[in-house]
Design a protein around this motif. Structure first.
Motif, PDB file in Angstrom:
ATOM      1  N   ARG A  80       0.811  -1.220   0.000  1.00  8.63           N
ATOM      2  CA  ARG A  80       0.000   0.000   0.000  1.00  8.63           C
ATOM      3  C   ARG A  80       0.839   1.262   0.000  1.00  8.63           C
ATOM      4  NH1 ARG A  80      -5.704  -0.971   2.828  1.00  8.63           N
ATOM      5  NH2 ARG A  80      -5.838   1.164   2.071  1.00  8.63           N
ATOM      6  N   GLY A  81       2.105   1.146   0.349  1.00  9.56           N
ATOM      7  CA  GLY A  81       3.002   2.282   0.262  1.00  9.56           C
ATOM      8  C   GLY A  81       2.940   3.224   1.444  1.00  9.56           C
ATOM      9  N   PHE A  82       3.585   4.383   1.270  1.00  3.28           N
ATOM     10  CA  PHE A  82       3.685   5.389   2.323  1.00  3.28           C
ATOM     11  C   PHE A  82       2.300   5.868   2.737  1.00  3.28           C
ATOM     12  CE2 PHE A  82       3.959   9.817   3.693  1.00  3.28           C
ATOM     13  CZ  PHE A  82       4.917   9.727   4.693  1.00  3.28           C
ATOM     14  N   GLY A  83       2.101   5.952   4.049  1.00  5.61           N
ATOM     15  CA  GLY A  83       0.816   6.410   4.561  1.00  5.61           C
ATOM     16  C   GLY A  83      -0.329   5.457   4.293  1.00  5.61           C
ATOM     17  N   GLY A  84      -0.011   4.295   3.726  1.00  7.23           N
ATOM     18  CA  GLY A  84      -1.052   3.316   3.429  1.00  7.23           C
ATOM     19  C   GLY A  84      -1.866   3.616   2.194  1.00  7.23           C
ATOM     20  N   ILE A  85      -1.462   4.676   1.414  1.00  9.42           N
ATOM     21  CA  ILE A  85      -2.286   5.015   0.253  1.00  9.42           C
ATOM     22  C   ILE A  85      -1.502   5.352  -1.009  1.00  9.42           C
ATOM     23  CG2 ILE A  85      -4.122   5.903   1.755  1.00  9.42           C
ATOM     24  CD1 ILE A  85      -3.409   8.721   0.675  1.00  9.42           C
ATOM     25  N   THR A  86      -0.177   5.565  -0.935  1.00 10.52           N
ATOM     26  CA  THR A  86       0.505   6.065  -2.121  1.00 10.52           C
ATOM     27  C   THR A  86       0.578   5.038  -3.252  1.00 10.52           C
ATOM     28  OG1 THR A  86       2.666   5.511  -1.158  1.00 10.52           O
ATOM     29  CG2 THR A  86       1.869   7.781  -0.884  1.00 10.52           C
ATOM     30  N   ARG A  87       0.609   3.747  -2.918  1.00 11.68           N
ATOM     31  CA  ARG A  87       0.585   2.720  -3.965  1.00 11.68           C
ATOM     32  C   ARG A  87      -0.832   2.318  -4.329  1.00 11.68           C
ATOM     33  NH1 ARG A  87       4.829  -2.119  -3.299  1.00 11.68           N
ATOM     34  NH2 ARG A  87       3.770  -2.630  -5.263  1.00 11.68           N
ATOM     35  N   THR A  88      -1.769   2.504  -3.407  1.00  9.58           N
ATOM     36  CA  THR A  88      -3.153   2.072  -3.645  1.00  9.58           C
ATOM     37  C   THR A  88      -4.116   3.177  -3.217  1.00  9.58           C
ATOM     38  OG1 THR A  88      -3.177   0.990  -1.475  1.00  9.58           O
ATOM     39  CG2 THR A  88      -2.651  -0.381  -3.402  1.00  9.58           C
ATOM     40  N   PRO A  89      -4.201   4.270  -3.974  1.00  5.44           N
ATOM     41  CA  PRO A  89      -5.166   5.320  -3.636  1.00  5.44           C
ATOM     42  C   PRO A  89      -6.589   4.775  -3.690  1.00  5.44           C
ATOM     43  CG  PRO A  89      -3.583   6.075  -5.276  1.00  5.44           C
ATOM     44  CD  PRO A  89      -3.417   4.587  -5.171  1.00  5.44           C
ATOM     45  N   PRO A  90      -7.515   5.434  -3.031  1.00  2.58           N
ATOM     46  CA  PRO A  90      -8.900   4.948  -3.042  1.00  2.58           C
ATOM     47  C   PRO A  90      -9.532   5.039  -4.427  1.00  2.58           C
ATOM     48  CG  PRO A  90      -8.776   7.124  -2.054  1.00  2.58           C
ATOM     49  CD  PRO A  90      -7.368   6.665  -2.239  1.00  2.58           C
ATOM     50  N   ALA A  91     -10.528   4.200  -4.657  1.00  4.94           N
ATOM     51  CA  ALA A  91     -11.294   4.269  -5.907  1.00  4.94           C
ATOM     52  C   ALA A  91     -12.174   5.512  -5.927  1.00  4.94           C
ATOM     53  CB  ALA A  91     -12.136   3.016  -6.068  1.00  4.94           C
ATOM     54  N   THR A  92     -12.590   5.953  -4.749  1.00  4.91           N
ATOM     55  CA  THR A  92     -13.410   7.154  -4.624  1.00  4.91           C
ATOM     56  C   THR A  92     -12.532   8.391  -4.802  1.00  4.91           C
ATOM     57  OG1 THR A  92     -14.752   5.955  -3.009  1.00  4.91           O
ATOM     58  CG2 THR A  92     -15.053   8.345  -3.116  1.00  4.91           C
ATOM     59  N   PRO A  93     -13.004   9.402  -5.529  1.00  2.00           N
ATOM     60  CA  PRO A  93     -12.200  10.623  -5.681  1.00  2.00           C
ATOM     61  C   PRO A  93     -11.802  11.211  -4.331  1.00  2.00           C
ATOM     62  CG  PRO A  93     -14.010  10.640  -7.240  1.00  2.00           C
ATOM     63  CD  PRO A  93     -14.231   9.453  -6.335  1.00  2.00           C
ATOM     64  N   LEU A  94     -10.552  11.683  -4.256  1.00  8.34           N
ATOM     65  CA  LEU A  94     -10.011  12.229  -3.018  1.00  8.34           C
ATOM     66  C   LEU A  94      -9.386  13.591  -3.312  1.00  8.34           C
ATOM     67  CD1 LEU A  94      -9.460  11.561  -0.001  1.00  8.34           C
ATOM     68  CD2 LEU A  94      -7.280  10.560  -0.715  1.00  8.34           C
ATOM     69  N   ALA A 194     -20.246  15.859  -5.164  1.00  7.51           N
ATOM     70  CA  ALA A 194     -21.162  14.994  -4.426  1.00  7.51           C
ATOM     71  C   ALA A 194     -22.617  15.136  -4.854  1.00  7.51           C
ATOM     72  CB  ALA A 194     -21.040  15.263  -2.924  1.00  7.51           C
ATOM     73  N   ARG A 195     -22.927  16.137  -5.667  1.00  8.93           N
ATOM     74  CA  ARG A 195     -24.295  16.246  -6.190  1.00  8.93           C
ATOM     75  C   ARG A 195     -24.576  15.150  -7.215  1.00  8.93           C
ATOM     76  NH1 ARG A 195     -24.383  22.509  -7.997  1.00  8.93           N
ATOM     77  NH2 ARG A 195     -22.744  21.632  -9.334  1.00  8.93           N
ATOM     78  N   ASN A 196     -23.530  14.506  -7.697  1.00  4.02           N
ATOM     79  CA  ASN A 196     -23.651  13.554  -8.785  1.00  4.02           C
ATOM     80  C   ASN A 196     -23.722  12.116  -8.275  1.00  4.02           C
ATOM     81  OD1 ASN A 196     -23.337  15.771 -10.590  1.00  4.02           O
ATOM     82  ND2 ASN A 196     -21.138  15.708 -10.182  1.00  4.02           N
ATOM     83  N   GLY A 197     -24.031  11.190  -9.159  1.00  4.69           N
ATOM     84  CA  GLY A 197     -24.175   9.794  -8.773  1.00  4.69           C
ATOM     85  C   GLY A 197     -22.854   9.203  -8.307  1.00  4.69           C
ATOM     86  N   PRO A 198     -22.809   8.584  -7.131  1.00  2.00           N
ATOM     87  CA  PRO A 198     -21.546   8.052  -6.593  1.00  2.00           C
ATOM     88  C   PRO A 198     -20.879   7.026  -7.508  1.00  2.00           C
ATOM     89  CG  PRO A 198     -23.216   8.128  -4.876  1.00  2.00           C
ATOM     90  CD  PRO A 198     -23.914   8.445  -6.167  1.00  2.00           C
ATOM     91  N   LEU A 199     -21.649   6.103  -8.061  1.00  3.08           N
ATOM     92  CA  LEU A 199     -21.065   5.094  -8.940  1.00  3.08           C
ATOM     93  C   LEU A 199     -20.525   5.732 -10.207  1.00  3.08           C
ATOM     94  CD1 LEU A 199     -20.445   2.167  -9.692  1.00  3.08           C
ATOM     95  CD2 LEU A 199     -22.790   1.980 -10.591  1.00  3.08           C
ATOM     96  N   ALA A 200     -21.288   6.650 -10.778  1.00  3.86           N
ATOM     97  CA  ALA A 200     -20.841   7.331 -11.989  1.00  3.86           C
ATOM     98  C   ALA A 200     -19.554   8.119 -11.735  1.00  3.86           C
ATOM     99  CB  ALA A 200     -21.933   8.266 -12.503  1.00  3.86           C
ATOM    100  N   VAL A 201     -19.448   8.728 -10.563  1.00  3.60           N
ATOM    101  CA  VAL A 201     -18.251   9.499 -10.216  1.00  3.60           C
ATOM    102  C   VAL A 201     -17.039   8.573 -10.105  1.00  3.60           C
ATOM    103  CG1 VAL A 201     -17.166  10.785  -8.332  1.00  3.60           C
ATOM    104  CG2 VAL A 201     -19.426  11.448  -9.150  1.00  3.60           C
ATOM    105  N   ARG A 202     -17.209   7.435  -9.425  1.00  5.63           N
ATOM    106  CA  ARG A 202     -16.078   6.509  -9.269  1.00  5.63           C
ATOM    107  C   ARG A 202     -15.614   5.957 -10.612  1.00  5.63           C
ATOM    108  NH1 ARG A 202     -16.654   2.828  -3.812  1.00  5.63           N
ATOM    109  NH2 ARG A 202     -17.464   4.448  -2.419  1.00  5.63           N
ATOM    110  N   VAL A 203     -16.566   5.584 -11.451  1.00  6.35           N
ATOM    111  CA  VAL A 203     -16.197   5.011 -12.747  1.00  6.35           C
ATOM    112  C   VAL A 203     -15.572   6.084 -13.639  1.00  6.35           C
ATOM    113  CG1 VAL A 203     -17.054   3.880 -14.817  1.00  6.35           C
ATOM    114  CG2 VAL A 203     -17.879   3.153 -12.580  1.00  6.35           C
TER     115      VAL A 203
END
Length: 254
Positions: A80-94, A194-203
């Motif tokens: 997962r890398g540094f901070g637990g996220i640098t190699r595997t960022p979340p699928a959700t926008p951050l 966040a006004r938009n569809g969560p699944l559509a945003v992730r994809v």
């Protein structure tokens, strides 16, 4: 979570705060594990559309906690890398909300985020070469993709700081705010997403980030698979129904 990472929910937005202000939010092993758990919770909840990563006490993150490192307390997680996220960022926008310094590993945490809102006096940098190291948590990989490669190489080779105003000029920072206003600015941007569809945003994030690596002959077929997934979702039907009924949609993330 732990005492060094706070999580606060604002409707469909999850705010993750690095909370070691006395250490300028430098990352140790406990913080890395807690940050990884926080982004896992962001991805696990289909009703969360976007996350915001920020730091407490007027500093985003000063990088690795060197004192902890010297005792063998590493701020990296296997795979997962540094901070637990640098190699595997979340699928959700951050979104990174940056005040003060985002240096070394702190800058690499920013680069693991998708969008950046920063105070005008914030400072970024990957100064690892000044300590005989190099930015191995994604800085050398991601920075040339976010700003012109020659500018990224200059900062990587010199270790010179990158002021937020210059970072915005090169495209790393989406929005500049007055000092102290980065979180508010990030929440405003997050609210628009966040006004938009969560699944559509992730994809949408998935396609934008991964399609440059798809073989040309597979581009449209790979996108179609994802499009079919979204078209078959309950949220796609809700979006169409809400438009026809002239009302705000009620998303479920499914």
């Amino acid at each position: 979570m732990s005492e060094t990472v706070r999580v606060d929910r604002h409707g469909p937005v999850l705010v993750i705060t690095l909370d070691r202000p006395a250490k300028r939010n430098a990352v140790d092993g406990a913080m890395a594990r807690s940050l990884a758990a926080a982004v896992d919770s962001l991805d696990a909840d289909p009703t969360l559309t976007v996350g915001v990563l920020t730091g407490a006490g007027g500093t985003f993150c000063a990088g690795m906690d060197l004192g902890a490192f010297l005792t063998g307390d590493l701020p990296e997680l296997p795979g997962r890398g540094f901070g637990g996220i640098t190699r595997t960022p979340p699928a959700t926008p951050l979104i990174a909300a940056v005040e003060g310094y985002a240096l070394a590993g702190g800058c690499e945490l920013v680069l693991a985020c998708d969008l950046v809102v920063a105070a005008e006096d914030a400072v970024f940098g990957i100064p690892e070469v000044t300590r005989g190291l190099f930015a191995g948590a994604g800085g050398l990989i991601r920075l040339p993709k976010r700003i012109p490669p020659a500018i990224a190489l200059e900062h990587a080779l010199t270790g010179d700081p990158l002021p937020a105003t210059e970072a915005a000029r090169w495209g790393l920072v989406n929005r500049l705010t007055t000092p102290g206003g980065a979180l508010e600015g990030a929440l405003d941007l997050a609210g628009r997403i966040a006004r938009n569809g969560p699944l559509a945003v992730r994809v949408t994030k998935q396609v934008v980030q991964t399609s440059p690596d798809w073989p040309v002959e597979e581009l449209w077929d790979r996108q179609q698979v994802l499009l079919d997934q979204v078209l078959a979702s309950a949220d796609a039907r809700e979006g169409a129904r809400a438009f026809a009924e002239k009302r705000p949609p009620e998303w479920t993330g499914n």
